[in-house]
Every structure is written in C-alpha cells, then in structure tokens.
Design an enzyme around this catalytic site. Sequence first.
Site, PDB file in Angstrom:
ATOM      1  N   TYR A  78      29.029  69.050   7.213  1.00 40.14           N
ATOM      2  CA  TYR A  78      27.679  68.460   7.359  1.00 40.14           C
ATOM      3  C   TYR A  78      26.839  69.159   8.422  1.00 40.14           C
ATOM      4  O   TYR A  78      25.680  69.545   8.150  1.00 40.14           O
ATOM      5  CB  TYR A  78      27.800  66.969   7.676  1.00 40.14           C
ATOM      6  CG  TYR A  78      26.466  66.277   7.820  1.00 40.14           C
ATOM      7  CD1 TYR A  78      25.664  66.017   6.709  1.00 40.14           C
ATOM      8  CD2 TYR A  78      25.995  65.887   9.079  1.00 40.14           C
ATOM      9  CE1 TYR A  78      24.433  65.392   6.843  1.00 40.14           C
ATOM     10  CE2 TYR A  78      24.759  65.256   9.217  1.00 40.14           C
ATOM     11  CZ  TYR A  78      23.985  65.012   8.098  1.00 40.14           C
ATOM     12  OH  TYR A  78      22.765  64.394   8.234  1.00 40.14           O
ATOM     13  N   LYS A 103      23.148  71.563   8.034  1.00 41.04           N
ATOM     14  CA  LYS A 103      21.810  71.320   8.589  1.00 41.04           C
ATOM     15  C   LYS A 103      21.334  72.542   9.392  1.00 41.04           C
ATOM     16  O   LYS A 103      20.138  72.809   9.447  1.00 41.04           O
ATOM     17  CB  LYS A 103      21.810  70.043   9.433  1.00 41.04           C
ATOM     18  CG  LYS A 103      22.073  68.769   8.613  1.00 41.04           C
ATOM     19  CD  LYS A 103      21.025  68.557   7.521  1.00 41.04           C
ATOM     20  CE  LYS A 103      21.192  67.226   6.799  1.00 41.04           C
ATOM     21  NZ  LYS A 103      20.197  67.009   5.747  1.00 41.04           N
TER      22      LYS A 103
HETATM   23  P1  NAP Z   1      21.717  57.801   2.567  1.00 37.54           P
HETATM   24  O1  NAP Z   1      21.305  56.402   2.830  1.00 37.54           O
HETATM   25  O2  NAP Z   1      23.131  58.118   2.261  1.00 37.54           O
HETATM   26  O3  NAP Z   1      20.754  58.379   1.423  1.00 37.54           O
HETATM   27  C1  NAP Z   1      20.972  59.649   0.877  1.00 37.54           C
HETATM   28  C2  NAP Z   1      20.137  59.750  -0.367  1.00 37.54           C
HETATM   29  O4  NAP Z   1      20.374  61.047  -0.942  1.00 37.54           O
HETATM   30  C3  NAP Z   1      20.516  58.713  -1.438  1.00 37.54           C
HETATM   31  O5  NAP Z   1      19.356  58.316  -2.121  1.00 37.54           O
HETATM   32  C4  NAP Z   1      21.416  59.526  -2.368  1.00 37.54           C
HETATM   33  O6  NAP Z   1      21.434  59.031  -3.695  1.00 37.54           O
HETATM   34  C5  NAP Z   1      20.693  60.846  -2.309  1.00 37.54           C
HETATM   35  N1  NAP Z   1      21.487  61.943  -2.852  1.00 37.54           N
HETATM   36  C6  NAP Z   1      22.697  62.395  -2.458  1.00 37.54           C
HETATM   37  N2  NAP Z   1      23.089  63.409  -3.267  1.00 37.54           N
HETATM   38  C7  NAP Z   1      22.097  63.595  -4.175  1.00 37.54           C
HETATM   39  C8  NAP Z   1      21.913  64.475  -5.268  1.00 37.54           C
HETATM   40  N3  NAP Z   1      22.845  65.375  -5.604  1.00 37.54           N
HETATM   41  N4  NAP Z   1      20.762  64.396  -5.968  1.00 37.54           N
HETATM   42  C9  NAP Z   1      19.821  63.484  -5.651  1.00 37.54           C
HETATM   43  N5  NAP Z   1      19.942  62.604  -4.641  1.00 37.54           N
HETATM   44  C10 NAP Z   1      21.080  62.661  -3.920  1.00 37.54           C
HETATM   45  O7  NAP Z   1      21.353  58.755   3.815  1.00 37.54           O
HETATM   46  P2  NAP Z   1      20.159  58.745   4.884  1.00 37.54           P
HETATM   47  O8  NAP Z   1      20.757  58.470   6.199  1.00 37.54           O
HETATM   48  O9  NAP Z   1      19.019  57.926   4.400  1.00 37.54           O
HETATM   49  O10 NAP Z   1      19.788  60.296   4.881  1.00 37.54           O
HETATM   50  C11 NAP Z   1      18.515  60.796   4.508  1.00 37.54           C
HETATM   51  C12 NAP Z   1      18.338  62.166   5.146  1.00 37.54           C
HETATM   52  O11 NAP Z   1      18.297  62.049   6.568  1.00 37.54           O
HETATM   53  C13 NAP Z   1      19.488  63.144   4.844  1.00 37.54           C
HETATM   54  O12 NAP Z   1      18.959  64.442   4.682  1.00 37.54           O
HETATM   55  C14 NAP Z   1      20.323  63.083   6.110  1.00 37.54           C
HETATM   56  O13 NAP Z   1      21.103  64.244   6.300  1.00 37.54           O
HETATM   57  C15 NAP Z   1      19.228  62.942   7.147  1.00 37.54           C
HETATM   58  N6  NAP Z   1      19.706  62.410   8.427  1.00 37.54           N
HETATM   59  C16 NAP Z   1      20.200  61.155   8.521  1.00 37.54           C
HETATM   60  C17 NAP Z   1      20.619  60.677   9.760  1.00 37.54           C
HETATM   61  C18 NAP Z   1      21.153  59.288   9.945  1.00 37.54           C
HETATM   62  O14 NAP Z   1      21.491  58.936  11.098  1.00 37.54           O
HETATM   63  N7  NAP Z   1      21.236  58.467   8.901  1.00 37.54           N
HETATM   64  C19 NAP Z   1      20.546  61.503  10.894  1.00 37.54           C
HETATM   65  C20 NAP Z   1      20.046  62.787  10.755  1.00 37.54           C
HETATM   66  C21 NAP Z   1      19.619  63.223   9.518  1.00 37.54           C
HETATM   67  P3  NAP Z   1      22.626  58.078  -4.247  1.00 37.54           P
HETATM   68  O15 NAP Z   1      22.259  56.667  -3.861  1.00 37.54           O
HETATM   69  O16 NAP Z   1      22.578  58.328  -5.721  1.00 37.54           O
HETATM   70  O17 NAP Z   1      23.903  58.533  -3.612  1.00 37.54           O
END
Ligand code: NAP
Length: 243
Positions: free
Chosen positions: A166, A170
């Site tokens: 992961y 990034k």
């Molecule tokens: P999340 O709740 O797990 O949501 C991830 C989303 O990506 C879900 O809608 C998932 O769909 C979708 N996804 C995964 N694989 C996919 C694919 N092959 N095609 C289309 N959609 C796909 O995660 P989140 O925390 O909201 O993350 C959103 C972004 O923020 C990501 O880029 C993550 O790396 C970044 N981020 C998050 C955090 C944190 O603390 N949460 C911190 C830094 C960065 P499904 O429901 O179908 O799985």
Amino acid sequence: MSERKVALVTGANKGIGYEIAAGLGALGWRVGVGARDDGRRAAAVQRLRAAGIDAFGVPLDVTEDVGVSAAARLIERQEGRLDVLVNNAAISGAMPQQPTEVDLATVRAVLETNVLGVIRVTNAMLPLLRRSASPRIVNMSSSVGSLARQSGPEPDRTAGPVAMAYAPSKTFLNAVTLQYARELSGTDVLVNAACPGYVATDLNGFRGVRTPAQGAAIAVELATLPDGGPTGRFFDDAGPVPW
Ligand code: NAP
C-alpha cells in the site's frame, strides 16, 4: 451538453469517495458515482439523490480496460464532457505487509488498482476533460506514500503500519501525478495529489480518527481550484505535504 459542472469520482459508493461526491454535488455539480458493484452503486446514487444531489451511476472497475472505456463512452454520450476526475478508488491489500514476507500477488494487486487503475481511468477520461474550460484531476494519495515523512532518523509514528504494497503504491501514485502535471503543464488541466488524513473507513477497519467528510474536504478543494492554480503538488488540509 450539461450546463452544470460534471465530475466523476471513482470508488464513490462508500467512504471518502462517497463524501467527495456529496461535497461536489452540494456545489450544484452533476456527479458520476464510479463504482464496480451494481447494487452498491445504485444504493449510493439513491442516497445522494435523496440528499438533493444530481448523481448518476457509472459502472467502473478501475482494473478493467473494457469497462473503463465503456465508462468514458457513457459520460461522453450523457454529458459530452468531464470537468473533474477524482481518482479515489484504492485497496490496502491483504495484511500484514512486512517487506520480508509479503506475497508478491498482494503487491501486484495493489499496484494494479492504486496505480495502473489511475493511469487507465485518467487516459480514458482525458479527451473528455480537455473539453472542459477548467479541467481538474485529483489523485487520492496518502502521507504514507511520502518518502520524506517515512525516512530520517526518527520513524514517523503517524505513518501507520509497515505496508509493503500500500505505502509504495501511493509513492508511485505521487510520481505518476507529477508526470501528468509535467506533460499537461501549459494546458488548463491541473493535476494534484491529496491526502485525506487518517479517516475511519473500511480501508483501515474504521481505526481512522477523522470522518469521511473531513477526509473529502481537500479533494473538493483541489477539484475546485481556480484557473492558474497549483498543479503537480501534494496537499492535505494543513497545506503542502512533502514528497
Ligand atoms: P474505502 O472505504 O475502502 O473505499 C474504497 C473505495 O474504492 C470503495 O468504493 C471501493 O469499492 C473502491 N474500489 C476498490 N477497488 C476498486 C476497483 N478495482 N474499481 C473501482 N472501485 C474500487 O476507502 P477510503 O478510506 O474511503 O479510501 C479512499 C481513498 O483515500 C483511497 O485512495 C485511499 O488510499 C485514500 N486514503 C485513505 C485514508 C484513510 O485513512 N481512510 C488515508 C489516506 C488515503 P468497493 O466497495 O466495491 O470495494
């Protein structure tokens, strides 16, 4: 062609992506909810519409060439152009991810979604973005991809667990963001990376401390940058993040 601004958010069925869609929709924009699962996509679109947002569903698995091309054709047919692309979809990959033990299949899968998925979707959508007066691309990155934050004598305690798939995905995404910004410099397309902070979502088993709406704010800000705004930069709510 739509009078309203049109955005596409990948992975918008839940978490931060859903809130980015809600945030852009609250500005009066038309928002494409990119999601791979039919049921989850329909439920998100319905929830957004119930909140008064002009949302439409875009079937989109960022790992599939054919599906991504079809998504671009759908937006072209329905909207004629795209103003903003938010590359938000990502996976963390199977844990633990100790470098000495990591399964290469995990690294491959994470890179396929978090990096190649962004390139695939961006290249498919760029012709539509070029038709916009003020095109913007926002790549959802993370400070765990910041080499500056991860190096030095004192380990960064906020950087989360060691994550061989992961975190480097990034870092790679940040480098990809810079390459797009370089190629597109001199055009109206602004391309930036965003870190949402540590947000309680499925991605981290809801261990994050911020709400998805708080995490979405920086993406909404970068999606609505004025013409001549920054490009090829990495930001969180507090300002620039070191590469
Ligand atoms: P999340 O709740 O797990 O949501 C991830 C989303 O990506 C879900 O809608 C998932 O769909 C979708 N996804 C995964 N694989 C996919 C694919 N092959 N095609 C289309 N959609 C796909 O995660 P989140 O925390 O909201 O993350 C959103 C972004 O923020 C990501 O880029 C993550 O790396 C970044 N981020 C998050 C955090 C944190 O603390 N949460 C911190 C830094 C960065 P499904 O429901 O179908 O799985």
